[in-house]
Design a protein around this motif. Structure first.
Motif, PDB file in Angstrom:
ATOM      1  N   LYS A 124       0.841  -1.200   0.000  1.00  0.00           N
ATOM      2  CA  LYS A 124       0.000   0.000   0.000  1.00  0.00           C
ATOM      3  C   LYS A 124       0.871   1.241   0.000  1.00  0.00           C
ATOM      4  O   LYS A 124       1.596   1.486   0.969  1.00  0.00           O
ATOM      5  CB  LYS A 124      -0.867   0.043   1.259  1.00  0.00           C
TER       6      LYS A 124
ATOM      7  N   SER B 154       0.573   5.065  -0.018  1.00  0.00           N
ATOM      8  CA  SER B 154      -0.437   6.105   0.112  1.00  0.00           C
ATOM      9  C   SER B 154      -0.158   7.240  -0.869  1.00  0.00           C
ATOM     10  O   SER B 154       0.989   7.623  -1.097  1.00  0.00           O
ATOM     11  CB  SER B 154      -0.507   6.594   1.550  1.00  0.00           C
TER      12      SER B 154
ATOM     13  N   GLY C  12      -1.131   4.189  -4.761  1.00  0.00           N
ATOM     14  CA  GLY C  12      -2.082   3.105  -5.007  1.00  0.00           C
ATOM     15  C   GLY C  12      -1.646   1.835  -4.304  1.00  0.00           C
ATOM     16  O   GLY C  12      -0.617   1.819  -3.637  1.00  0.00           O
ATOM     17  N   ASN C  13      -2.446   0.783  -4.475  1.00  0.00           N
ATOM     18  CA  ASN C  13      -2.148  -0.492  -3.844  1.00  0.00           C
ATOM     19  C   ASN C  13      -1.880  -1.567  -4.888  1.00  0.00           C
ATOM     20  O   ASN C  13      -2.618  -1.667  -5.872  1.00  0.00           O
ATOM     21  CB  ASN C  13      -3.339  -0.970  -2.994  1.00  0.00           C
TER      22      ASN C  13
ATOM     23  N   ARG D  47      -4.358  -1.017  -7.965  1.00  0.00           N
ATOM     24  CA  ARG D  47      -5.508  -0.132  -7.797  1.00  0.00           C
ATOM     25  C   ARG D  47      -4.994   1.257  -7.477  1.00  0.00           C
ATOM     26  O   ARG D  47      -4.526   1.514  -6.363  1.00  0.00           O
ATOM     27  CB  ARG D  47      -6.399  -0.636  -6.651  1.00  0.00           C
TER      28      ARG D  47
ATOM     29  N   SER E  47      -4.713   5.088  -6.379  1.00  0.00           N
ATOM     30  CA  SER E  47      -5.426   5.854  -5.352  1.00  0.00           C
ATOM     31  C   SER E  47      -6.255   6.951  -6.024  1.00  0.00           C
ATOM     32  O   SER E  47      -6.036   7.288  -7.192  1.00  0.00           O
ATOM     33  CB  SER E  47      -4.417   6.506  -4.416  1.00  0.00           C
TER      34      SER E  47
END
Lengths: 94, 96
Positions: free
Chosen positions: B43, B45, B48-49, B80, B82
């Motif tokens: 992750k 911040s 994205g993850n 994914r 952010s």
């Protein structure tokens, strides 16, 4: 693993640099990728993967609450594709 | 943009010796890869993850021969972005 944990792990391995310096480097790398995509450039990192922009066409959407039809404008979304080495590593072949 | 460009950017903006910049960029990428290899999510911040997803086996077809084949179960990486990343890409007008 979070960004903070990533920074910690690298700091441990690089005692000649401060944690702050490592943090700045991590952010510079991530911002560099973000900025490249916003210029519609793509980023290709061998063994890791590539980041590019995908275009979404405009479409008719619906407000799920009211059922009202709304038009959704075309948009650009960031997309990542894992490279061969990454794919094989994660799938347990390496 | 390639890894060499990312390294130059770190060198220019952070002012670390080229060798350190190079080593750090490699370490960052390797750590992300190794974490995903363990099946663990990464992750970041504001960025994205990266998530490892398990795919079940399914039927596929060789598009050339039309022959039906079994696609084996596998683990894949999905990214994914952010909200910040998504907005960054939408809001910046194309400059070139």
């Amino acid at each position: 693993m979070t960004k903070a944990e990533l920074v910690d792990k690298i700091s441990e391995k690089k005692p000649n640099l401060t944690r702050k310096q490592v943090e700045v480097v991590v952010n510079t790398v991530l911002d560099g990728i973000k900025d490249a995509l916003s210029r519609e450039d793509k980023v290709e990192i061998r063994g890791f993967g590539s980041f590019r922009i995908r275009h979404r066409r405009a479409k008719e959407g619906r407000n799920p609450k009211t059922g009202e039809a709304v038009s959704v404008p075309p948009k650009k979304v960031p997309f990542f594709k894992a490279g061969k080495e990454m794919r094989e590593m994660v799938d347990g072949k390496l | 943009m390639t890894k060499a460009d990312i390294i130059s950017e770190v060198f220019d903006k952070v002012g670390l010796p080229k060798q350190d910049a190079e080593e750090l960029v490699e370490m960052i990428l390797d750590l992300i890869k190794d974490t995903l290899k363990q099946g663990e999510t990464v992750k970041l911040s504001g960025f994205g993850n990266f998530v490892v997803r398990k795919k079940n086996s399914r039927k596929g077809r060789n598009p050339k021969t039309g022959q039906e084949i079994e696609i084996t179960p596998r683990r894949v990486v999905s990214f994914r972005p952010s909200m910040i990343f998504k907005e960054h890409v939408i809001e910046s007008p194309k400059t070139e």
